[in-house]
Every structure is written in C-alpha cells, then in structure tokens.
Design an enzyme around this catalytic site. Structure first.
Site, PDB file in Angstrom:
ATOM      1  N   TYR A 202      -4.646   1.450  15.921  1.00 51.03           N
ATOM      2  CA  TYR A 202      -3.425   1.402  16.729  1.00 51.03           C
ATOM      3  C   TYR A 202      -3.710   1.224  18.218  1.00 51.03           C
ATOM      4  CZ  TYR A 202      -0.916   2.944  12.585  1.00 51.03           C
ATOM      5  OH  TYR A 202      -0.381   3.015  11.324  1.00 51.03           O
TER       6      TYR A 202
ATOM      7  N   GLU B  41      -3.731  -0.337   8.074  1.00 47.33           N
ATOM      8  CA  GLU B  41      -2.563   0.052   8.879  1.00 47.33           C
ATOM      9  C   GLU B  41      -2.722  -0.512  10.278  1.00 47.33           C
ATOM     10  OE1 GLU B  41      -1.524   4.208   9.316  1.00 47.33           O
ATOM     11  OE2 GLU B  41      -1.863   4.556   7.185  1.00 47.33           O
TER      12      GLU B  41
ATOM     13  N   ASN C   8      -7.754   1.626   9.830  1.00 44.97           N
ATOM     14  CA  ASN C   8      -6.451   1.759  10.503  1.00 44.97           C
ATOM     15  C   ASN C   8      -6.691   1.717  11.998  1.00 44.97           C
ATOM     16  OD1 ASN C   8      -5.461   2.157   7.965  1.00 44.97           O
ATOM     17  ND2 ASN C   8      -4.808   4.271   8.294  1.00 44.97           N
TER      18      ASN C   8
ATOM     19  N   ARG D  63       0.867  -1.190   0.000  1.00 41.78           N
ATOM     20  CA  ARG D  63       0.000   0.000   0.000  1.00 41.78           C
ATOM     21  C   ARG D  63       0.901   1.237   0.000  1.00 41.78           C
ATOM     22  NH1 ARG D  63      -2.507   2.863   4.767  1.00 41.78           N
ATOM     23  NH2 ARG D  63      -4.017   4.250   3.806  1.00 41.78           N
TER      24      ARG D  63
ATOM     25  N   HIS E 181      -2.572  11.037   0.961  1.00 44.68           N
ATOM     26  CA  HIS E 181      -2.105  10.761   2.322  1.00 44.68           C
ATOM     27  C   HIS E 181      -1.477  12.062   2.829  1.00 44.68           C
ATOM     28  CE1 HIS E 181      -0.849   7.295   5.147  1.00 44.68           C
ATOM     29  NE2 HIS E 181      -0.507   8.418   5.762  1.00 44.68           N
TER      30      HIS E 181
ATOM     31  N   GLU F  49      -7.290   8.417   6.274  1.00 39.05           N
ATOM     32  CA  GLU F  49      -7.587   9.033   7.567  1.00 39.05           C
ATOM     33  C   GLU F  49      -8.030  10.495   7.447  1.00 39.05           C
ATOM     34  OE1 GLU F  49      -4.234   8.445  10.171  1.00 39.05           O
ATOM     35  OE2 GLU F  49      -4.375   6.279  10.077  1.00 39.05           O
TER      36      GLU F  49
HETATM   37  O1  IFM Z   1       2.423   7.410  10.318  1.00 43.62           O
HETATM   38  C1  IFM Z   1       1.047   7.444  10.447  1.00 43.62           C
HETATM   39  C2  IFM Z   1       0.380   7.302   9.098  1.00 43.62           C
HETATM   40  O2  IFM Z   1       0.805   8.278   8.215  1.00 43.62           O
HETATM   41  C3  IFM Z   1      -1.111   7.412   9.245  1.00 43.62           C
HETATM   42  N1  IFM Z   1      -1.608   6.522  10.248  1.00 43.62           N
HETATM   43  C4  IFM Z   1      -0.946   6.505  11.522  1.00 43.62           C
HETATM   44  C5  IFM Z   1       0.546   6.342  11.334  1.00 43.62           C
HETATM   45  C6  IFM Z   1       1.258   6.322  12.706  1.00 43.62           C
HETATM   46  O3  IFM Z   1       1.015   7.513  13.390  1.00 43.62           O
END
Ligand code: IFM
Length: 483
Positions: A300, A375, A298, A81, A125, A170
C-alpha cells in the site's frame, strides 16, 4: 518484444482479481452455527474500534453472496481472493466442523467456478476462534497444530474447488498488531508473546501446507505477506542501521523461515532483551520452509525511519494508531516519520515506485519464486452523486482510479525488469469493515451503503473492469460506465 510499460498491455494469462476477507464482509456473526472470533470479542471493548463498529452485519455478504458473484462476473475478473472464516466452519477452532458453514463456502466456490472465476482461498485472515485465544492464541504452539488440522479439514471438504490455498494473510499484523501494540484482536500488549506469535504463525503455515498437500497431492499453496518497503531518513550509518533493524522485524522474520529456513541472526540479537526465542524447536525451520507455488505480496505504501537521537519523545507516525506499546518489538529507538504526500484517507503515502522496488528485490533474492500482488488499493472519502443522464448513482473516485493505475503500471515495470509476477488483486471488491477503523475507511471499488447494503459501482470499478477484460491499462478518463 515491446515492454508492458510501453504498450500498457499485460501478457495473456496474467490474473486480474479482487480481494476480500470473511470478517470484513460476511456479517451474520451469530448465524449459521458460527462461533465467536477474537474480532467479535475485541469489537465489544469500548474504544477498541472506531465508532463502536462491529462485524455483526458488515456488508451482509453471507446473505448477498450470489449478488456479489454477479458483480464479480460483470467486472470480468479472472480471479477472486476470499477468506474462510475459521469460526464459521469450526466454531471452537478444534473438533467437529459446522456443516452449515462449510456449505456456505461450497456454494460460493461452486458459483465462482460456474462463472469461470478462479478462487484463491485464504485460510486465516485474522478471525481466530475465541476458544483458541482463550487457550493461549498464537502465543501458544498448540494453535499452530490446530490450524494445520483445520487446513486439512478444509482441503478435504473443499479440495478440488480451490485453485490456490493461501495459509495466512499478513502474519505481521496478526503477531505485532494483535500481541504487541494490541490495536488488533486479541488486543494484547505483550512483546514477548508477539515474537512467539511470529514463530507459531510461521510454523502454522508450514504445517498447514504439509497437511493440504497430504490431503491433495500437488495442491498449489501460498502465503501472503505485507512486506514493508523502508526508506532511511538520511545517509547516516545510524539511519541505515534503523532500517536494518525494522527490516528484520517486518520482513526477515517471515522471509527467512519461509524461504530460507532460518531466522535472521541480527533479529535474534536485537530482541534478546525481550525473548530468547526458545519457542523455536528442532525441526521447525524445515517445516516452515515449504515450497510455495506463489508468494503473495500486499503493498500500500512505504515507511520512513531514522534512529532516535534521544531528544524528546520518539516520533511514531507509522500509519498505525499510536499506542502505549509499539508494534515494533525492542525498537523503541527507531522513529517512524510521516512520509511526504500525497496521502490516502488512511494517512498512508502514495508511492507506486515502492511496489516495483519490492517485487524486483524479491525476484533478485528468490529468482525462482513466482509472485502475485494479492492486495493493493486505497481508501479515499467517496461521495455518491446521481447521474441524471444515465439514471444511476455514481462515485467519481478519481484519486482511487489514479492510485490503481499507477500501481498497476508499477507492476508492469517490475515484470519488464524481470520479476515473475503472475497476478494482481485490487483491495477491495467492496467497502468493508476496516478493522480498528470500523466502517470509517472505504477501500472498495464497489460502494456499500451500510444501512441498506446496496452496492454501487464506483468509477474505479468500471476502470478496473476494462483492465480485467482486456489486460490493457486504461487511461484515467476511461473510468466510468461505457458511454
Ligand atoms: O483491510 C486490510 C486487509 O484486511 C489486510 N490488508 C490491508 C487492508 C487495508 O488496511
């Protein structure tokens, strides 16, 4: 049939990939006819980016792309990606294309294809051409139309080389971090503009999907959202209402227009003191609701909130730099609490169960919508050691391996529970420019030595390679080069 969680074996056809973004890795900011983007501009603002870092050189991927394709090949991933830098292919954001920029992506996509690596291409992005920001940026409706023209041009130029077109990455960050808290480019602190940006990004997505499909009938299209998983700090009605409010701002304003054709009415009411949302015009919500081949997710960490009781200053530990203006528009009475650990180097909590929950809740709400984790990954402080026996440099990033393994297991649990998840992309292929944190945070499975640009496989890269090649979740001790 036994479950993935029981066997650790993903179904054949499940796509394993890694992800990057143009501004974070390419460098060559002033080469090959590239125009300036809002991130080039923000990087020049004293104090905006840690250490005064810029994307001028980054990982030098613009010159080292062939070597990076070799790494992808060696990893054995099925997909990659990447994002296209809009100012590299169309320097002013409108008008003539830059042939050198287009050629760069054509070569890269061809090389991926030759290795049998499926390219997932993100069109935006975060690197808006500066000229478009000067004309109003995402707060202006015109930017949505410019984006659609750019998307059409890319479909025309690169069409058959791209397996999946992702319009935006995002948009939450683009709108709220860019225009409300100003932590991201263009660094504006105008909450009303942030809400306008939310809508114009949604509109840009819908217009772009139409344009791409006009250019390439049947083209596979997608958008990637950083959907938030919220936790209420208590069982109180007040805290539940705080979750409702921020869920609307973070998730509802995207899922609503994109998948249901409407904005949540409570968000419009909650933000009425800031905006009357008159930027939403008749017909817009038919455009934003364009069928998606894949919804990119995405993930985290999760976010804990409570309703501020009015005593002292509200807590704002939401994992983003605390700024004078909050990214959470019209939600100053919502507190963001630091989650219990463990935490990554970003200060983000590690909660793999949140990913299972998110994927399952999306599936419950939109049962026919295929999903992909576009992500997921973690920043930790890495150390390079020389392995005398093997004669190579190593990075024993045990915490990252554990993070990846636990989150991949979380995806397995979601699929076992019925969610239609088609792929997983580790963030990131290599250490890179982490926006306002500059190069201080490392997310890569490949280490980048910034003075030399040299790439070193971390133990997580070896671990991920085993996963990508077999579809079976390796144990943590299987990280590192083959014995
Ligand atoms: O690095 C970023 C990415 O550009 C977008 N999503 C979160 C990642 C980590 O912060």
């Amino acid at each position: 049939m036994s479950s993935i969680s029981a066997t650790g074996q993903f179904p054949e056809g499940f796509l394993w990939g890694t992800a990057t973004a143009a501004y974070q890795i390419e460098g060559a900011a002033h080469e090959g006819g590239r125009g300036p983007s809002i991130w080039d501009t923000l990087c020049q603002v004293p104090g905006a980016v840690q250490g005064g870092d810029t994307g001028d050189v980054a990982c030098d991927h613009y010159h080292r792309w062939a070597e990076d394709v070799d790494h992808l090949d060696r990893l054995g991933v099925g997909a990659y990606r990447l994002s296209i830098s809009w100012p590299r292919v169309q320097p002013g954001g409108r008008g003539a294309l830059n042939p050198e920029g287009v050629e760069f992506y054509r070569n890269l996509l061809d090389a991926l294809r030759e290795r049998g690596i499926t390219p997932y291409v993100t069109l935006y992005h975060w690197d808006l051409p500066q000229e478009l920001e000067d004309a109003g940026g995402w707060a202006s409706r015109e930017t949505a139309h410019a984006f659609a023209d750019y998307a059409r041009a890319m479909a025309h130029e690169l069409g058959d080389r791209v397996a999946l077109w992702t319009t935006l990455n995002e948009p939450w960050c683009s709108a709220y971090l860019g225009y409300a808290s100003g932590v991201h480019a263009p660094g504006r602190t105008e909450p009303a503009a942030a809400l306008a940006a939310v809508h114009h990004l949604n509109l840009a997505h819908g217009l772009a999907v139409r344009a791409i499909r006009e250019e390439i009938p049947g083209a596979a299209c997608s958008i990637t959202l950083n959907l938030h998983v919220f936790r209420a700090d208590s069982d109180s009605v007040a805290d539940a209402d705080a979750v409702r409010q921020v869920d609307g701002l973070a998730n509802g304003v995207f899922l609503g227009p994109l998948l249901e054709g409407s904005y949540p009415s409570d968000v419009l009411a909650d933000t009425a003191s800031v905006s009357d949302w008159s930027f939403v015009q008749d017909g817009d919500l038919e455009i934003t609701r364009a069928p998606l081949d894949v919804l990119g997710v995405n993930y985290y960490s999760s976010t804990r909130v409570r309703r501020f009781d009015g005593q002292g200053e509200p807590v704002r530990a939401d994992g983003h730099k605390t700024t004078a203006v909050s990214p959470w528009v019209a939600a100053d009475d919502v507190e963001f609490l630091r989650q219990p650990g463990p935490h990554t180097a970003m200060g983000w909590n590690v909660e793999p169960g949140g990913l299972t929950e998110l994927l399952c809740s999306l599936h419950d709400r939109y049962p026919d919508q295929p999903l992909a984790v576009t992500e997921n990954g973690a920043s930790f402080t890495d150390e390079v050691v020389h392995d005398v026996a093997l004669g190579i440099d190593r990075v024993h990033d045990v915490a990252r391996v554990a993070y990846l393994r636990d989150h991949v297991a979380a995806v397995a649990a979601a699929i076992d529970a019925g969610a239609d998840v088609r792929g997983y992309f580790a963030w990131s292929l290599m250490d890179n420019f982490e926006w306002a944190y500059g190069y201080s945070k490392r997310f890569g499975i490949l280490r980048v030595d910034y003075p030399t640009g040299e790439r070193t496989w971390k133990d997580s890269a070896y671990w991920y390679s085993r996963l990508a090649r077999t579809g079976r979740i390796p144990a943590v001790f299987e990280a590192g080069p083959p014995a």
